[in-house]
Structures are given as C-alpha cells and as structure tokens.
Design a protein around this motif. Structure first.
Motif, PDB file in Angstrom:
ATOM      1  N   SER A 280     -40.421 -45.604  -0.199  1.00 16.11           N
ATOM      2  CA  SER A 280     -39.769 -44.786  -1.222  1.00 16.11           C
ATOM      3  C   SER A 280     -38.261 -44.904  -1.065  1.00 16.11           C
ATOM      4  O   SER A 280     -37.760 -45.662  -0.236  1.00 16.11           O
ATOM      5  CB  SER A 280     -40.191 -43.323  -1.077  1.00 16.11           C
ATOM      6  N   GLN A 281     -37.555 -44.118  -1.869  1.00 22.62           N
ATOM      7  CA  GLN A 281     -36.096 -44.056  -1.740  1.00 22.62           C
ATOM      8  C   GLN A 281     -35.665 -42.809  -0.976  1.00 22.62           C
ATOM      9  O   GLN A 281     -34.507 -42.400  -1.036  1.00 22.62           O
ATOM     10  CB  GLN A 281     -35.438 -44.083  -3.117  1.00 22.62           C
ATOM     11  N   SER A 282     -36.555 -42.230  -0.226  1.00 28.03           N
ATOM     12  CA  SER A 282     -36.259 -41.007   0.510  1.00 28.03           C
ATOM     13  C   SER A 282     -35.312 -41.279   1.679  1.00 28.03           C
ATOM     14  O   SER A 282     -35.621 -42.102   2.549  1.00 28.03           O
ATOM     15  CB  SER A 282     -37.559 -40.400   1.045  1.00 28.03           C
ATOM     16  N   PRO A 283     -34.172 -40.600   1.755  1.00 26.46           N
ATOM     17  CA  PRO A 283     -33.264 -40.775   2.894  1.00 26.46           C
ATOM     18  C   PRO A 283     -33.943 -40.466   4.224  1.00 26.46           C
ATOM     19  O   PRO A 283     -33.662 -41.118   5.237  1.00 26.46           O
ATOM     20  CB  PRO A 283     -32.138 -39.777   2.601  1.00 26.46           C
ATOM     21  N   SER A 284     -34.834 -39.495   4.220  1.00 29.00           N
ATOM     22  CA  SER A 284     -35.531 -39.131   5.457  1.00 29.00           C
ATOM     23  C   SER A 284     -36.377 -40.284   5.974  1.00 29.00           C
ATOM     24  O   SER A 284     -36.450 -40.531   7.180  1.00 29.00           O
ATOM     25  CB  SER A 284     -36.410 -37.897   5.234  1.00 29.00           C
ATOM     26  N   GLU A 285     -37.037 -40.998   5.051  1.00 30.83           N
ATOM     27  CA  GLU A 285     -37.858 -42.131   5.479  1.00 30.83           C
ATOM     28  C   GLU A 285     -36.997 -43.243   6.064  1.00 30.83           C
ATOM     29  O   GLU A 285     -37.323 -43.820   7.103  1.00 30.83           O
ATOM     30  CB  GLU A 285     -38.692 -42.664   4.321  1.00 30.83           C
ATOM     31  N   PHE A 286     -35.883 -43.556   5.395  1.00 29.36           N
ATOM     32  CA  PHE A 286     -34.985 -44.572   5.928  1.00 29.36           C
ATOM     33  C   PHE A 286     -34.461 -44.172   7.305  1.00 29.36           C
ATOM     34  O   PHE A 286     -34.402 -44.982   8.227  1.00 29.36           O
ATOM     35  CB  PHE A 286     -33.813 -44.807   4.978  1.00 29.36           C
ATOM     36  N   ALA A 287     -34.066 -42.903   7.438  1.00 28.10           N
ATOM     37  CA  ALA A 287     -33.536 -42.414   8.712  1.00 28.10           C
ATOM     38  C   ALA A 287     -34.595 -42.524   9.811  1.00 28.10           C
ATOM     39  O   ALA A 287     -34.286 -42.921  10.951  1.00 28.10           O
ATOM     40  CB  ALA A 287     -33.069 -40.969   8.562  1.00 28.10           C
ATOM     41  N   GLU A 288     -35.820 -42.198   9.475  1.00 28.52           N
ATOM     42  CA  GLU A 288     -36.907 -42.272  10.457  1.00 28.52           C
ATOM     43  C   GLU A 288     -37.155 -43.711  10.906  1.00 28.52           C
ATOM     44  O   GLU A 288     -37.355 -43.983  12.097  1.00 28.52           O
ATOM     45  CB  GLU A 288     -38.178 -41.683   9.852  1.00 28.52           C
ATOM     46  N   LEU A 289     -37.132 -44.641   9.954  1.00 34.64           N
ATOM     47  CA  LEU A 289     -37.354 -46.046  10.286  1.00 34.64           C
ATOM     48  C   LEU A 289     -36.231 -46.595  11.161  1.00 34.64           C
ATOM     49  O   LEU A 289     -36.484 -47.331  12.119  1.00 34.64           O
ATOM     50  CB  LEU A 289     -37.474 -46.872   9.005  1.00 34.64           C
TER      51      LEU A 289
ATOM     52  N   VAL B 191     -31.718 -52.613   4.428  1.00 31.83           N
ATOM     53  CA  VAL B 191     -31.421 -52.274   3.038  1.00 31.83           C
ATOM     54  C   VAL B 191     -31.810 -50.815   2.888  1.00 31.83           C
ATOM     55  O   VAL B 191     -32.989 -50.475   3.011  1.00 31.83           O
ATOM     56  CB  VAL B 191     -32.229 -53.149   2.058  1.00 31.83           C
ATOM     57  N   ALA B 192     -30.838 -49.952   2.642  1.00 34.29           N
ATOM     58  CA  ALA B 192     -31.128 -48.516   2.616  1.00 34.29           C
ATOM     59  C   ALA B 192     -30.183 -47.802   1.653  1.00 34.29           C
ATOM     60  O   ALA B 192     -29.139 -48.342   1.263  1.00 34.29           O
ATOM     61  CB  ALA B 192     -30.999 -47.916   4.018  1.00 34.29           C
ATOM     62  N   VAL B 193     -30.547 -46.582   1.304  1.00 31.26           N
ATOM     63  CA  VAL B 193     -29.744 -45.766   0.391  1.00 31.26           C
ATOM     64  C   VAL B 193     -28.560 -45.163   1.127  1.00 31.26           C
ATOM     65  O   VAL B 193     -28.466 -45.216   2.354  1.00 31.26           O
ATOM     66  CB  VAL B 193     -30.601 -44.646  -0.232  1.00 31.26           C
ATOM     67  N   ASN B 194     -27.660 -44.583   0.358  1.00 35.64           N
ATOM     68  CA  ASN B 194     -26.524 -43.858   0.926  1.00 35.64           C
ATOM     69  C   ASN B 194     -26.859 -42.376   1.018  1.00 35.64           C
ATOM     70  O   ASN B 194     -27.250 -41.756   0.031  1.00 35.64           O
ATOM     71  CB  ASN B 194     -25.281 -44.039   0.050  1.00 35.64           C
TER      72      ASN B 194
END
Length: 343
Positions: free
Chosen positions: A107-116, A130-133
């Motif tokens: 997804s585009q969830s910041p929490s998911e990117f942060a967790e990964l 590749v991640a969101v701001n």
C-alpha cells in the motif's frame, strides 16, 4: 604434447613469487584480494587447470554485505523488472559477496514503509527504497543513520536531509517534458488532465509543478484541469478517464505522472475507435508498448532501471565499506524517451 602449465608459469605471468601463488591456492597465509585477482586472471590467460581454486579463495576474501531494498506492488511488471535489475547489479559486483534482500509494500501507508525499513535495518548493511514522504519515515531513517545503516531513496526523494542520496530522474524536468510533447503535438488548445499517485509522492508533486509551469509558459490557451489522484491503480484511472472524456469534449491531453496508466489506455480505447487524446505515461510495459504502436499513447517516459540499480548499489557498497555516508546528495539520471516510431 605441450608441457602442462604449472604454478611457476602462473607466478611468472602474474608477476609474483611462486610462494605467493602457493599461498593463494592453499590459504596458508593471507593474500590480498587484489593479488589473488591478478593471479586468477593470469591463470585463466595461460590455461592453468586450477583456475577455480583462485576464484574460490578470492570469493572467501571478499567482504559479505546484505543490501536491503523496499519496492512496491510485487505483481506489477515495472517492479518485477526493477527487482531483476537489483539482483543483477548486486550479483555482478566483483568486490563483495553481496545478497539483495527485497521487500514489497502492498500500500501507500507510511507505517508500512516505516516497518519495512526498520525490518531491513535490523539485518542489512545498507538500504535503498521507493517510498512515500512522511515524518514517520524521517524518524526511521534518522534512527537507521544513527545505527550506521545508510538509507538511499530511489525514484521518489523521501527523508531529505537525512537519507544518504537520492538516485532517480529530475521529476520537475520530467513533468515539463510531458507538457512539451503534448502542447507541441496537439494543434488546437483545449483541456489537459494530469494524474498523480497520491499527495505523499514528492516526485509526483514535482512532475505536476513542471507540467503546469510549462503549459502556463506556452501561452497557447491550454487549460490544466484539477489534478486527479488515482492511488496508482488501474481501476480508479479508468473510471476517472471515462469521466474526463464525457465531461470535457475538448479534452486534448492526459499525463499519468505515476502508476495506473493501464486504466487511461483502456478508457481511451473504449471511447475512441481511433486516437483523439494525446497521452503521455511513464514506464515501458507490454500495455504501454501496445498503446504506442496503436497510437493511443504519444510518448513513454521510461526510467533507466539498469543505471539506477548500478549506481545505487555502487553507492551502498562504497558507503558500507568506506563510511562515505552523507557525501552524495542527489544523482539525477536521464530518462529514456520512447516514441511510437522507435518502440
């Protein structure tokens, strides 16, 4: 029968002593990787039967690095190609024993990117993604930096001022290139539409700004409609494109600044029996290639994935081995512009 090649011949060819060659074969004493490599190359040139022994010793002497990567949408063709290029770039390094560890955000969830990012940081020497701001990512990247795990942003520049380097295209220029092509190929002014993946993609924001600024500067009477957010999904883009066509009979061009281009292509094919709207999309895939050939896409702006991966892996290795964290900043790469006549 010719005399069999011996380690004396290898030593002479490599410019080292027989003792050094013996050590390289048997590991009785430490031999520098550069010397082992020179011996291995000499052995290969003159046909020494034990060439594989030198290569084995060389591999044992190389540092082992785990390089972590965060990508999106594992099933999408673009990210499948991205993953293959990452694995190739890591495997082709001759100065490390490298392992590419790739994780995908669903997804585009910041929490998911942060967790990964946090998960990879626990076991990897360096990370690129590749991640969101979002501030959540800023905190994670800062924490990883404090633990001497450098983070690199790819395609979308997140955690600016904290990450080690951004590697990708100049997104402002990408937007201007899309606008240039549409305004130069459309002969009558009218409405133009732009899709972005979401408000957390800094790169998409820059593409929108570049697109709008170029259209404004042309002074040819084109009007850019309100930006549409498609969450990089095919279905949302498809439905929104159908709506655009029906509400704006004078729609002349569409730029899909992120993912979801398949929906725009499908909608244009469904409504128009022949191309009537100029469409610019990103990344060459089977669907965008077919759209170029059929005229439903005017241009594809493609990321030089091999170059992105080679450059970011090189930086990750150098930073991990030599502590060059924080010296890079931004590395802009030239896009590949693909037109119907060269597809």
């Amino acid at each position: 029968m010719a005399d069999r090649v011996t380690i004396k011949d290898v030593a002479r060819e490599a410019g080292v002593s027989v003792t050094t060659v013996d050590r390289a074969i048997n590991g009785r004493a430490k031999v520098r990787p550069e010397t082992i490599r020179r011996i291995s190359e000499a052995a290969h040139r003159i046909g020494y039967h034990g060439t594989g022994l030198f290569q084995g010793r060389l591999n044992e002497s190389l540092p082992e690095l785990r390089l972590g990567f965060v990508l999106l949408k594992q099933s999408q063709e673009f990210y499948k190609n991205f993953a293959r290029e990452i694995e190739r770039a890591v495997s082709e390094r001759s100065d490390i024993r490298g392992q590419a560890v790739i994780r995908y955000a669903s997804s585009q969830s910041p929490s998911e990117f942060a967790e990964l990012l946090s998960e990879l940081g626990a076991s990897c020497d360096s990370i690129a993604g590749v991640a969101v701001n979002d501030p959540k990512l800023d905190r994670v990247v800062q924490d990883l930096k404090d633990k001497d795990v450098p983070v690199f942003s790819m395609l979308n520049d997140f955690a600016q001022g904290i990450r080690s380097c951004y590697v990708g295209m100049n997104n402002m220029k990408i937007g201007r290139q899309a606008a240039w092509l549409i305004t130069k190929t459309v002969h009558e002014p009218g409405k133009l539409a732009i899709f972005v993946g979401g408000n957390r993609w800094h790169g998409h924001d820059l593409r929108e700004v570049g697109f709008r600024s170029f259209v404004r500067e042309t002074g040819r009477g084109f009007q850019v409609l309100d930006t549409l957010v498609n969450l990089e999904t095919r279905q949302l883009t498809y439905e929104a494109t159908l709506d655009l066509i029906h509400r704006h009979p004078d729609l002349k061009g569409i730029y899909v600044a992120g993912g979801g281009m398949e929906g725009a292509i499908a909608a244009l094919r469904e409504v128009h029996s022949e191309p009537k709207v100029a469409l610019v999309v990103n990344e060459l895939t089977a669907e965008s290639r077919a759209a170029l050939i059929d005229g439903y896409a005017t241009m594809v702006i493609s990321t030089p994935l091999a170059k992105v991966c080679d450059d970011v892996v090189d930086m990750m290795v150098k930073t991990s081995l030599h502590g060059e964290d924080g010296v890079f900043g931004q590395l802009f790469l030239d896009p590949v512009l693909i037109l119907p006549e060269i597809v």
